[in-house]
Design an enzyme around this catalytic site. Sequence first.
Site, PDB file in Angstrom:
ATOM      1  N   LYS A 176      -0.580   7.095   8.584  1.00  0.00           N
ATOM      2  CA  LYS A 176      -1.102   8.236   9.350  1.00  0.00           C
ATOM      3  C   LYS A 176      -1.900   7.669  10.523  1.00  0.00           C
ATOM      4  O   LYS A 176      -3.128   7.576  10.478  1.00  0.00           O
ATOM      5  CB  LYS A 176      -2.057   9.048   8.472  1.00  0.00           C
ATOM      6  CG  LYS A 176      -1.384   9.877   7.405  1.00  0.00           C
ATOM      7  CD  LYS A 176      -2.349  10.960   6.930  1.00  0.00           C
ATOM      8  CE  LYS A 176      -2.575  10.882   5.456  1.00  0.00           C
ATOM      9  NZ  LYS A 176      -3.507  11.897   4.938  1.00  0.00           N
ATOM     10  N   GLU A 226       0.841  -1.204   0.000  1.00  0.00           N
ATOM     11  CA  GLU A 226       0.000   0.000   0.000  1.00  0.00           C
ATOM     12  C   GLU A 226       0.873   1.250   0.000  1.00  0.00           C
ATOM     13  O   GLU A 226       1.993   1.228   0.505  1.00  0.00           O
ATOM     14  CB  GLU A 226      -0.841   0.016   1.288  1.00  0.00           C
ATOM     15  CG  GLU A 226      -2.227  -0.556   1.149  1.00  0.00           C
ATOM     16  CD  GLU A 226      -3.214   0.435   0.549  1.00  0.00           C
ATOM     17  OE1 GLU A 226      -2.791   1.332  -0.227  1.00  0.00           O
ATOM     18  OE2 GLU A 226      -4.402   0.324   0.854  1.00  0.00           O
ATOM     19  N   ASP A 227       0.327   2.333  -0.499  1.00  0.00           N
ATOM     20  CA  ASP A 227       1.037   3.611  -0.411  1.00  0.00           C
ATOM     21  C   ASP A 227       0.874   4.236   0.973  1.00  0.00           C
ATOM     22  O   ASP A 227       1.832   4.669   1.587  1.00  0.00           O
ATOM     23  CB  ASP A 227       0.579   4.594  -1.506  1.00  0.00           C
ATOM     24  CG  ASP A 227      -0.936   4.786  -1.555  1.00  0.00           C
ATOM     25  OD1 ASP A 227      -1.685   4.122  -0.798  1.00  0.00           O
ATOM     26  OD2 ASP A 227      -1.391   5.622  -2.370  1.00  0.00           O
ATOM     27  N   PHE A 230      -1.880  15.974   4.315  1.00  0.00           N
ATOM     28  CA  PHE A 230      -2.188  15.352   3.034  1.00  0.00           C
ATOM     29  C   PHE A 230      -0.927  15.410   2.187  1.00  0.00           C
ATOM     30  O   PHE A 230      -0.387  16.482   1.930  1.00  0.00           O
ATOM     31  CB  PHE A 230      -3.367  16.031   2.319  1.00  0.00           C
ATOM     32  CG  PHE A 230      -3.884  15.174   1.209  1.00  0.00           C
ATOM     33  CD1 PHE A 230      -4.814  14.172   1.459  1.00  0.00           C
ATOM     34  CD2 PHE A 230      -3.397  15.318  -0.081  1.00  0.00           C
ATOM     35  CE1 PHE A 230      -5.255  13.333   0.443  1.00  0.00           C
ATOM     36  CE2 PHE A 230      -3.840  14.485  -1.108  1.00  0.00           C
ATOM     37  CZ  PHE A 230      -4.763  13.497  -0.850  1.00  0.00           C
ATOM     38  N   ARG A 276       1.572  12.442  -8.944  1.00  0.00           N
ATOM     39  CA  ARG A 276       2.100  11.095  -8.682  1.00  0.00           C
ATOM     40  C   ARG A 276       3.563  10.961  -9.092  1.00  0.00           C
ATOM     41  O   ARG A 276       4.314  10.178  -8.524  1.00  0.00           O
ATOM     42  CB  ARG A 276       1.308  10.030  -9.454  1.00  0.00           C
ATOM     43  CG  ARG A 276      -0.111   9.839  -8.984  1.00  0.00           C
ATOM     44  CD  ARG A 276      -0.686   8.560  -9.606  1.00  0.00           C
ATOM     45  NE  ARG A 276      -2.138   8.515  -9.542  1.00  0.00           N
ATOM     46  CZ  ARG A 276      -2.846   8.121  -8.483  1.00  0.00           C
ATOM     47  NH1 ARG A 276      -2.238   7.748  -7.387  1.00  0.00           N
ATOM     48  NH2 ARG A 276      -4.164   8.115  -8.529  1.00  0.00           N
ATOM     49  N   ASP A 306      -4.592   5.369   6.039  1.00  0.00           N
ATOM     50  CA  ASP A 306      -5.204   6.586   6.566  1.00  0.00           C
ATOM     51  C   ASP A 306      -6.314   6.163   7.539  1.00  0.00           C
ATOM     52  O   ASP A 306      -6.016   5.755   8.662  1.00  0.00           O
ATOM     53  CB  ASP A 306      -5.695   7.409   5.374  1.00  0.00           C
ATOM     54  CG  ASP A 306      -6.209   8.783   5.751  1.00  0.00           C
ATOM     55  OD1 ASP A 306      -5.671   9.382   6.684  1.00  0.00           O
ATOM     56  OD2 ASP A 306      -7.159   9.268   5.108  1.00  0.00           O
ATOM     57  N   THR A 307      -7.576   6.217   7.125  1.00  0.00           N
ATOM     58  CA  THR A 307      -8.629   5.760   8.036  1.00  0.00           C
ATOM     59  C   THR A 307      -8.576   4.246   8.247  1.00  0.00           C
ATOM     60  O   THR A 307      -9.079   3.742   9.249  1.00  0.00           O
ATOM     61  CB  THR A 307     -10.032   6.099   7.486  1.00  0.00           C
ATOM     62  OG1 THR A 307     -10.231   5.386   6.270  1.00  0.00           O
ATOM     63  CG2 THR A 307     -10.189   7.582   7.243  1.00  0.00           C
ATOM     64  N   GLY A 308      -8.013   3.539   7.287  1.00  0.00           N
ATOM     65  CA  GLY A 308      -7.939   2.083   7.371  1.00  0.00           C
ATOM     66  C   GLY A 308      -9.048   1.390   6.588  1.00  0.00           C
ATOM     67  O   GLY A 308      -9.064   0.174   6.464  1.00  0.00           O
ATOM     68  N   THR A 350      -9.827   1.447   3.272  1.00  0.00           N
ATOM     69  CA  THR A 350      -9.410   0.821   2.013  1.00  0.00           C
ATOM     70  C   THR A 350      -8.687  -0.487   2.286  1.00  0.00           C
ATOM     71  O   THR A 350      -9.002  -1.530   1.704  1.00  0.00           O
ATOM     72  CB  THR A 350      -8.466   1.772   1.244  1.00  0.00           C
ATOM     73  OG1 THR A 350      -9.112   3.022   1.094  1.00  0.00           O
ATOM     74  CG2 THR A 350      -8.109   1.209  -0.117  1.00  0.00           C
TER      75      THR A 350
HETATM   76  P1  IMP Z   1      -8.117   4.995   3.874  1.00  0.00           P
HETATM   77  O1  IMP Z   1      -9.127   4.074   3.271  1.00  0.00           O
HETATM   78  O2  IMP Z   1      -8.754   6.179   4.523  1.00  0.00           O
HETATM   79  O3  IMP Z   1      -7.107   4.311   4.763  1.00  0.00           O
HETATM   80  O4  IMP Z   1      -7.352   5.671   2.676  1.00  0.00           O
HETATM   81  C1  IMP Z   1      -6.385   5.037   1.990  1.00  0.00           C
HETATM   82  C2  IMP Z   1      -6.265   5.607   0.588  1.00  0.00           C
HETATM   83  O5  IMP Z   1      -6.567   7.001   0.547  1.00  0.00           O
HETATM   84  C3  IMP Z   1      -4.835   5.471   0.156  1.00  0.00           C
HETATM   85  O6  IMP Z   1      -4.610   4.251  -0.511  1.00  0.00           O
HETATM   86  C4  IMP Z   1      -4.657   6.694  -0.727  1.00  0.00           C
HETATM   87  O7  IMP Z   1      -5.015   6.393  -2.056  1.00  0.00           O
HETATM   88  C5  IMP Z   1      -5.613   7.720  -0.175  1.00  0.00           C
HETATM   89  N1  IMP Z   1      -4.926   8.675   0.734  1.00  0.00           N
HETATM   90  C6  IMP Z   1      -5.037   8.765   2.070  1.00  0.00           C
HETATM   91  N2  IMP Z   1      -4.276   9.742   2.569  1.00  0.00           N
HETATM   92  C7  IMP Z   1      -3.643  10.296   1.510  1.00  0.00           C
HETATM   93  C8  IMP Z   1      -2.687  11.363   1.378  1.00  0.00           C
HETATM   94  O8  IMP Z   1      -2.231  12.006   2.337  1.00  0.00           O
HETATM   95  N3  IMP Z   1      -2.282  11.630   0.115  1.00  0.00           N
HETATM   96  C9  IMP Z   1      -2.726  10.951  -0.980  1.00  0.00           C
HETATM   97  N4  IMP Z   1      -3.610   9.946  -0.903  1.00  0.00           N
HETATM   98  C10 IMP Z   1      -4.065   9.622   0.344  1.00  0.00           C
HETATM   99 MG    MG Z   2      -5.517   8.417  -4.313  1.00  0.00          MG
END
Ligand code: IMP
Ligand code: MG
Length: 177
Positions: free
Chosen positions: A130, A98-99, A151, A164, A102-104, A106
């Site tokens: 994060k 994963e890159d 961000f 990107r 964040d919230t977890g 995805t």
């Molecule tokens: P989550 O589902 O909130 O954990 O979000 C994960 C996805 O949101 C990552 O795979 C990213 O594609 C995108 N994302 C979350 N934070 C960032 C950020 O700071 N910059 C760019 N993309 C982000």
């Molecule tokens: Mg994205």
Amino acid sequence: MRLSERPLIARAEIDECVRRLAREIAARYQDGGGLVLVVVLKGATIFAADLMRCLDVHPLRVEYIRAKSYDGTDSVGEVELIVLPDLSVAGQRVLVVEDILDTGRTTTAILSALEDAKPASLELCTLLDKVSRRVIPVNAKYVGFSIDDHFVVGYGLDYREEYRSLPEIYVLEPSSA
Ligand code: IMP
Ligand code: MG
């Protein structure tokens, strides 16, 4: 929105981090039992390309999964997964690449979809974490950098599909800041 003047994470730090992660992953999977990397499109592609070239694990298979949850800088909460029909991981050792966590949401969706396919093992590697933003608890076994609630863009990460290709990681700040 504008880019921070200096990178949050510069090229040399990224390179060193990728080598460290490759060593940690190799130490776990170097026994000849093989590994399938499941790279999460699109954000993890650049990280994964660097990581796999440092990774002394054989045989190594690379697969891709597409996840989409973001609209701008705000998580929309719902996760759309696109899995290629030939992604077979049953009985395989799998490492999701994963890159950013964040919230977890995805990653949770990805891990549960892969778990349904009955891999022999399933672990997670993320370049960025994060931690303070977590809504659903997810633990990555291999973490590049824990970062504050910024961000960030570059090195694969986007804001509305832009940035990107930047070779380093920058903070995207509100223009008024
Ligand atoms: P989550 O589902 O909130 O954990 O979000 C994960 C996805 O949101 C990552 O795979 C990213 O594609 C995108 N994302 C979350 N934070 C960032 C950020 O700071 N910059 C760019 N993309 C982000
Ligand atoms: Mg994205």
